[in-house]
Design a protein around this motif. Structure first.
Motif, PDB file in Angstrom:
ATOM      1  N   ILE A 180       0.844  -1.205   0.000  1.00  0.00           N
ATOM      2  CA  ILE A 180       0.000   0.000   0.000  1.00  0.00           C
ATOM      3  C   ILE A 180       0.872   1.246   0.000  1.00  0.00           C
ATOM      4  N   THR A 181       1.921   1.228   0.808  1.00  0.00           N
ATOM      5  CA  THR A 181       2.817   2.388   0.902  1.00  0.00           C
ATOM      6  C   THR A 181       3.505   2.639  -0.434  1.00  0.00           C
ATOM      7  N   ASP A 182       3.952   1.577  -1.087  1.00  0.00           N
ATOM      8  CA  ASP A 182       4.579   1.738  -2.407  1.00  0.00           C
ATOM      9  C   ASP A 182       3.605   2.337  -3.408  1.00  0.00           C
ATOM     10  N   ALA A 183       2.363   1.835  -3.406  1.00  0.00           N
ATOM     11  CA  ALA A 183       1.366   2.332  -4.353  1.00  0.00           C
ATOM     12  C   ALA A 183       1.027   3.796  -4.074  1.00  0.00           C
ATOM     13  N   ALA A 184       0.915   4.134  -2.798  1.00  0.00           N
ATOM     14  CA  ALA A 184       0.594   5.515  -2.435  1.00  0.00           C
ATOM     15  C   ALA A 184       1.723   6.456  -2.839  1.00  0.00           C
ATOM     16  N   ARG A 185       2.936   6.058  -2.522  1.00  0.00           N
ATOM     17  CA  ARG A 185       4.087   6.908  -2.844  1.00  0.00           C
ATOM     18  C   ARG A 185       4.209   7.115  -4.353  1.00  0.00           C
ATOM     19  N   ASP A 186       4.007   6.040  -5.119  1.00  0.00           N
ATOM     20  CA  ASP A 186       4.099   6.151  -6.570  1.00  0.00           C
ATOM     21  C   ASP A 186       2.986   7.004  -7.164  1.00  0.00           C
ATOM     22  N   SER A 187       1.904   7.183  -6.395  1.00  0.00           N
ATOM     23  CA  SER A 187       0.761   7.974  -6.874  1.00  0.00           C
ATOM     24  C   SER A 187       0.687   9.340  -6.209  1.00  0.00           C
ATOM     25  N   ASP A 188       1.767   9.731  -5.536  1.00  0.00           N
ATOM     26  CA  ASP A 188       1.866  11.041  -4.887  1.00  0.00           C
ATOM     27  C   ASP A 188       0.842  11.235  -3.779  1.00  0.00           C
ATOM     28  N   VAL A 189       0.492  10.141  -3.085  1.00  0.00           N
ATOM     29  CA  VAL A 189      -0.347  10.227  -1.885  1.00  0.00           C
ATOM     30  C   VAL A 189       0.584  10.258  -0.679  1.00  0.00           C
ATOM     31  N   ASP A 190       0.349  11.171   0.237  1.00  0.00           N
ATOM     32  CA  ASP A 190       1.192  11.291   1.429  1.00  0.00           C
ATOM     33  C   ASP A 190       1.163   9.981   2.222  1.00  0.00           C
TER      34      ASP A 190
ATOM     35  N   ASP B 290       3.429   5.117   6.965  1.00  0.00           N
ATOM     36  CA  ASP B 290       4.761   4.905   7.528  1.00  0.00           C
ATOM     37  C   ASP B 290       4.667   4.582   9.016  1.00  0.00           C
ATOM     38  N   ALA B 291       3.799   5.301   9.724  1.00  0.00           N
ATOM     39  CA  ALA B 291       3.611   5.041  11.152  1.00  0.00           C
ATOM     40  C   ALA B 291       3.015   3.656  11.387  1.00  0.00           C
ATOM     41  N   LEU B 292       2.037   3.293  10.562  1.00  0.00           N
ATOM     42  CA  LEU B 292       1.441   1.958  10.679  1.00  0.00           C
ATOM     43  C   LEU B 292       2.489   0.878  10.443  1.00  0.00           C
ATOM     44  N   GLY B 293       3.332   1.082   9.450  1.00  0.00           N
ATOM     45  CA  GLY B 293       4.382   0.114   9.172  1.00  0.00           C
ATOM     46  C   GLY B 293       5.284  -0.102  10.370  1.00  0.00           C
ATOM     47  N   ARG B 294       5.619   0.980  11.074  1.00  0.00           N
ATOM     48  CA  ARG B 294       6.485   0.853  12.245  1.00  0.00           C
ATOM     49  C   ARG B 294       5.781   0.123  13.377  1.00  0.00           C
ATOM     50  N   VAL B 295       4.499   0.433  13.602  1.00  0.00           N
ATOM     51  CA  VAL B 295       3.766  -0.190  14.706  1.00  0.00           C
ATOM     52  C   VAL B 295       3.613  -1.686  14.476  1.00  0.00           C
ATOM     53  N   TYR B 296       3.218  -2.084  13.264  1.00  0.00           N
ATOM     54  CA  TYR B 296       3.070  -3.507  12.972  1.00  0.00           C
ATOM     55  C   TYR B 296       4.428  -4.213  12.997  1.00  0.00           C
ATOM     56  N   ALA B 297       5.483  -3.526  12.561  1.00  0.00           N
ATOM     57  CA  ALA B 297       6.823  -4.112  12.612  1.00  0.00           C
ATOM     58  C   ALA B 297       7.254  -4.342  14.055  1.00  0.00           C
TER      59      ALA B 297
END
Length: 282
Positions: free
Chosen positions: A241-251, A256-263
């Motif tokens: 999801i993060t890759d798709a958002a970044r490639d589509s210029d979505v903040d 990023d915060a969710l990724g850290r919490v789940y990690a």
């Protein structure tokens, strides 16, 4: 119909059970054969390899973990399926992964549709998934009996493979967010000296209520996390999801915060537990 299910993890096994219950002839295959073998007790044929699994299929359902697994299966088994078989890509593999699979389908002359599964282990077993479907109308019509067997609801995302993936990524962003937010609110209530159940009581029946918050919140309060949707599976999806958002210029600040919490929850040993275990990160 003759349906082959390739990949019998929690979702694939549940889908196979629903197909069998609906009267379909089901063949299953899994890279680790022991995970597929229990389905034989319900009437499935357990194939020794993916090529054998698809050799008589009218519909081939791909319920695999990642892009590499889907690509590997296509490269090894595409030529062994009947020419008129419809392949249903149901694995969450992101935008780039889906583009790769579309290209392979064109290379091998495969008729491909997309049917992303929205739901967890229990709805898969009960035939109550929401399916996010994309593809050409004639191909989708072929697989409708399969969709009917595994779903309570079908959402037509579009006529191009990839649109189902886009909708699945948006939906899983919501699931990741609301699950983590539930854990945060319960942790705040507990830290401030309250019974965390009071948070769930407070939102119950309100405009902000969510059945998902109650289901995952109950697991968080009990501290028991039998996997309906494994935390590491959603962590993988957050990356897509993060890759798709970044490639589509979505903040991506929230992602990023969710990724850290789940990690953090995964690093603490909860990767194979249900996503409700994200609450431990707080």
């Amino acid at each position: 119909m003759r349906v082959s299910v390739l990949g019998t993890g929690a979702m694939g096994a549940g889908v196979a059970q629903s197909l069998l219950r609906a009267g379909h002839d089901v063949t299953v295959w899994n890279r680790t054969e022991e995970r597929a073998r229990p389905l034989a007790e319900s009437g499935a044929v357990v194939a020794a390899d993916a090529a054998d699994a698809v050799s008589q299929a009218q519909v081939v359902l791909l319920t695999l973990f990642d892009t590499d697994a889907v690509v590997d299966v296509l490269e090894h088994a595409a030529g062994d399926a009947p020419q008129d078989a419809v392949w249903v890509q149901a694995s969450t593999i992101g935008v780039a992964g889906t583009e790769t699979v579309v290209q392979l389908a064109q290379k091998y002359g495969i008729t491909l549709v997309e049917a992303m599964m929205l739901g967890t282990k229990a709805p898969a077993e009960q035939g109550k998934l929401t399916m996010l479907v994309a593809g050409a109308d004639d191909a989708v019509s072929v697989v409708e009996p399969v969709l009917d067997a595994v779903s309570a609801k079908v959402v037509r995302a579009g006529d191009q493979v990839g649109q189902g993936t886009a909708l699945k990524l948006a939906a899983n962003a919501w699931i990741a967010s609301i699950t983590a937010a539930t854990g945060q609110s319960l942790a705040i209530a507990r830290a401030l000296g309250l019974d965390p159940q009071l948070f769930l009581d407070a939102i119950d029946g309100s405009a902000s209520d969510s059945a998902y918050a109650h289901t995952k919140g109950a697991a968080m309060i009990s501290g028991e996390f039998p996997a309906q949707f494994a935390l590491d599976g959603l962590r993988k999806d957050i990356g897509l999801i993060t890759d798709a958002a970044r490639d589509s210029d979505v903040d991506t600040t929230l992602l990023d915060a969710l990724g850290r919490v789940y990690a953090d929850a995964s690093a603490a040993g909860h990767g194979g537990d249900d996503i409700a275990a994200v609450g431990t990160a707080f």
